[in-house]
Design an enzyme around this catalytic site. Structure first.
Site, PDB file in Angstrom:
ATOM      1  N   HIS A   6       0.786  -1.233   0.000  1.00 43.21           N
ATOM      2  CA  HIS A   6       0.000   0.000   0.000  1.00 43.21           C
ATOM      3  C   HIS A   6       0.820   1.286   0.000  1.00 43.21           C
ATOM      4  O   HIS A   6       0.432   2.275   0.639  1.00 43.21           O
ATOM      5  CB  HIS A   6      -0.964   0.024   1.191  1.00 43.21           C
ATOM      6  CG  HIS A   6      -2.121  -0.921   1.067  1.00 43.21           C
ATOM      7  ND1 HIS A   6      -2.514  -1.494  -0.116  1.00 43.21           N
ATOM      8  CD2 HIS A   6      -2.961  -1.412   2.017  1.00 43.21           C
ATOM      9  CE1 HIS A   6      -3.536  -2.282   0.080  1.00 43.21           C
ATOM     10  NE2 HIS A   6      -3.839  -2.260   1.368  1.00 43.21           N
ATOM     11  N   HIS A  26      -9.695   2.879   0.117  1.00 42.78           N
ATOM     12  CA  HIS A  26      -9.782   1.689   0.966  1.00 42.78           C
ATOM     13  C   HIS A  26     -10.937   1.774   1.967  1.00 42.78           C
ATOM     14  O   HIS A  26     -10.788   1.421   3.139  1.00 42.78           O
ATOM     15  CB  HIS A  26      -8.466   1.512   1.725  1.00 42.78           C
ATOM     16  CG  HIS A  26      -8.126   0.091   2.036  1.00 42.78           C
ATOM     17  ND1 HIS A  26      -8.936  -0.725   2.784  1.00 42.78           N
ATOM     18  CD2 HIS A  26      -7.063  -0.675   1.693  1.00 42.78           C
ATOM     19  CE1 HIS A  26      -8.397  -1.908   2.909  1.00 42.78           C
ATOM     20  NE2 HIS A  26      -7.255  -1.918   2.250  1.00 42.78           N
ATOM     21  N   GLU A  54     -11.602  -2.470  -3.715  1.00 39.17           N
ATOM     22  CA  GLU A  54     -10.472  -1.613  -4.133  1.00 39.17           C
ATOM     23  C   GLU A  54     -10.225  -1.774  -5.640  1.00 39.17           C
ATOM     24  O   GLU A  54      -9.460  -2.637  -6.070  1.00 39.17           O
ATOM     25  CB  GLU A  54      -9.228  -1.966  -3.325  1.00 39.17           C
ATOM     26  CG  GLU A  54      -9.420  -1.844  -1.811  1.00 39.17           C
ATOM     27  CD  GLU A  54      -8.475  -2.722  -1.024  1.00 39.17           C
ATOM     28  OE1 GLU A  54      -7.246  -2.565  -1.174  1.00 39.17           O
ATOM     29  OE2 GLU A  54      -8.970  -3.562  -0.250  1.00 39.17           O
TER      30      GLU A  54
HETATM   31  C1  G6D Z   1      -4.643  -6.835   5.210  1.00 36.93           C
HETATM   32  O1  G6D Z   1      -4.395  -8.438   3.455  1.00 36.93           O
HETATM   33  C2  G6D Z   1      -5.152  -7.318   3.864  1.00 36.93           C
HETATM   34  C3  G6D Z   1      -5.015  -6.242   2.848  1.00 36.93           C
HETATM   35  O2  G6D Z   1      -5.585  -6.662   1.606  1.00 36.93           O
HETATM   36  C4  G6D Z   1      -5.712  -4.983   3.345  1.00 36.93           C
HETATM   37  O3  G6D Z   1      -5.589  -3.979   2.376  1.00 36.93           O
HETATM   38  C5  G6D Z   1      -5.074  -4.562   4.644  1.00 36.93           C
HETATM   39  O4  G6D Z   1      -5.210  -5.580   5.595  1.00 36.93           O
HETATM   40  C6  G6D Z   1      -5.730  -3.319   5.213  1.00 36.93           C
HETATM   41  O5  G6D Z   1      -3.262  -6.686   5.144  1.00 36.93           O
END
Ligand code: G6D
Length: 348
Positions: free
Chosen positions: A104, A178, A312
């Site tokens: 991210h 998100h 997303e």
């Molecule tokens: C966890 O695996 C999930 C991710 O896909 C998500 O974006 C994140 O939490 C907030 O890592």
């Protein structure tokens, strides 16, 4: 329609929260910090306006925000394997903020940076234009990047997010939002009974570290076939390996067939709320908050697993290391453009 601006004091910072309100009373509240959507008030079948996204009770909790609640994500949403890639033979290394991998956009990322925000309104809609400059090699990403995100709300209860970017060097870019949707209203229940329809016949296989293996799987005869609608809880009770890898739910990139205008439809029977997603993006990570830890103080209640549904819309970071995946490469001076609309209405 109007835009209401409030000042939020958080420790030694002053944030701004902008609330877009349409003529139906639907409202979307957004921070300049991370472009975070803190609240969406949407009507149920009786017209009752209730909050339909997960958000913190106390704003300073957005300073940490391990679940990226409501936040803009970038430069690259998702995971980049081994936190590295090459462009024209030159290696780039990003922060390893999740084990050996990059998640991210790193820290700081789009999610915890103050964006410059300019509100606007016209006869059709109210909105915000958010801009951000990300310097060359910030978090290891090549190129000076100028990002513009536009949030708009109209009187059809359609909330649209438009992402535009341009870099002075070849780079990688795929941004998203998100938000964790929960159509029950004020988090009255979790999302296990949300009925989900996805226009997708293929999804990306993950390994135990949630890293794409390079294999694209068919949804046929699996709990990943949402083409005719399916309750989210099928992924919770499933013994299918990919649901187990995701910790008893979904955390996967679905590639859209683009057979229908509506890429995703989510319904919640008790409230009658329906969320329709229309997007130009090639796919979506559907994450069902399997890893949402307990003990966070949310606006309406304490956090718990399966409290929100993330949709997303984005390209696939797997395209960095594998052929045949929706690309996130961006050439020098190429215009990045992405648009996703979330339409809130009700069913009988
Ligand atoms: C966890 O695996 C999930 C991710 O896909 C998500 O974006 C994140 O939490 C907030 O890592």
């Amino acid at each position: 329609m109007e835009v209401i601006t409030d000042v939020i004091k958080v420790q030694d910072q002053q944030w701004k929260e902008f609330t877009l309100v349409n003529d139906n009373g639907m409202a979307v509240s957004i921070l300049d910090f991370g472009g975070i959507i803190t609240k969406i008030l949407a009507p149920d079948r009786d017209g009752k306006l209730e909050n339909v996204v997960v958000g913190f009770e106390n704003y300073q909790d957005y300073l940490v925000n391990p679940g990226y609640f409501g936040a803009l994500i970038g430069r690259v949403a998702g995971r980049i394997e081994n936190a590295q890639f090459e462009i024209d033979g030159k290696p780039y290394t990003l922060p390893k903020n999740e084990g050996e991998h990059h998640l991210h956009g790193g820290n700081p990322g789009f999610h915890n940076t103050i964006w410059t925000v300019v509100p606007f309104e016209n006869n059709e809609e109210v909105g915000l234009t958010l801009t951000l400059e990300s310097k060359d090699l910030e978090n290891g990403y090549p190129g000076n990047l100028r990002m513009t995100v536009t949030y708009t709300l109209n009187n059809d209860n359609a909330f649209t997010i438009t992402y535009e970017g341009v870099s002075d060097q070849k780079t990688v870019l795929t941004s998203t939002n998100h938000s964790y949707f929960n159509l029950s209203g004020n988090l009255k229940s979790d999302i296990q009974d949300h009925q989900i329809t996805l226009d997708s016949s293929k999804f990306v296989e993950l390994d135990e570290e949630l890293i794409p293996t390079g294999t694209i799987l068919d949804v046929d005869n699996t709990t990943y076939d949402f083409r005719n609608g399916r309750p989210m809880k099928d992924g919770v009770t499933s013994e299918f390996k990919q649901n187990l890898v995701a910790n008893h739910g979904y955390d996967h990139y679905f590639i859209f067939d683009h057979n229908k205008k509506e890429s995703a439809i989510v319904r919640e029977e008790t409230s009658g709320r329906q969320l329709t997603v229309v997007t130009d993006q090639p796919g979506v990570v559907m994450y069902t908050s399997n890893n949402l830890s307990e003990g966070l103080k949310l606006r309406e209640r304490d956090s718990a697993q399966y409290l929100g549904l993330c949709l997303e819309t984005q390209g696939s970071p797997a395209s960095i290391h594998h052929e045949g995946f929706p690309s996130i490469w961006l050439d020098k001076d190429e215009k990045y453009f992405a648009k996703t609309t979330f339409i809130f209405d009700t069913i009988e």
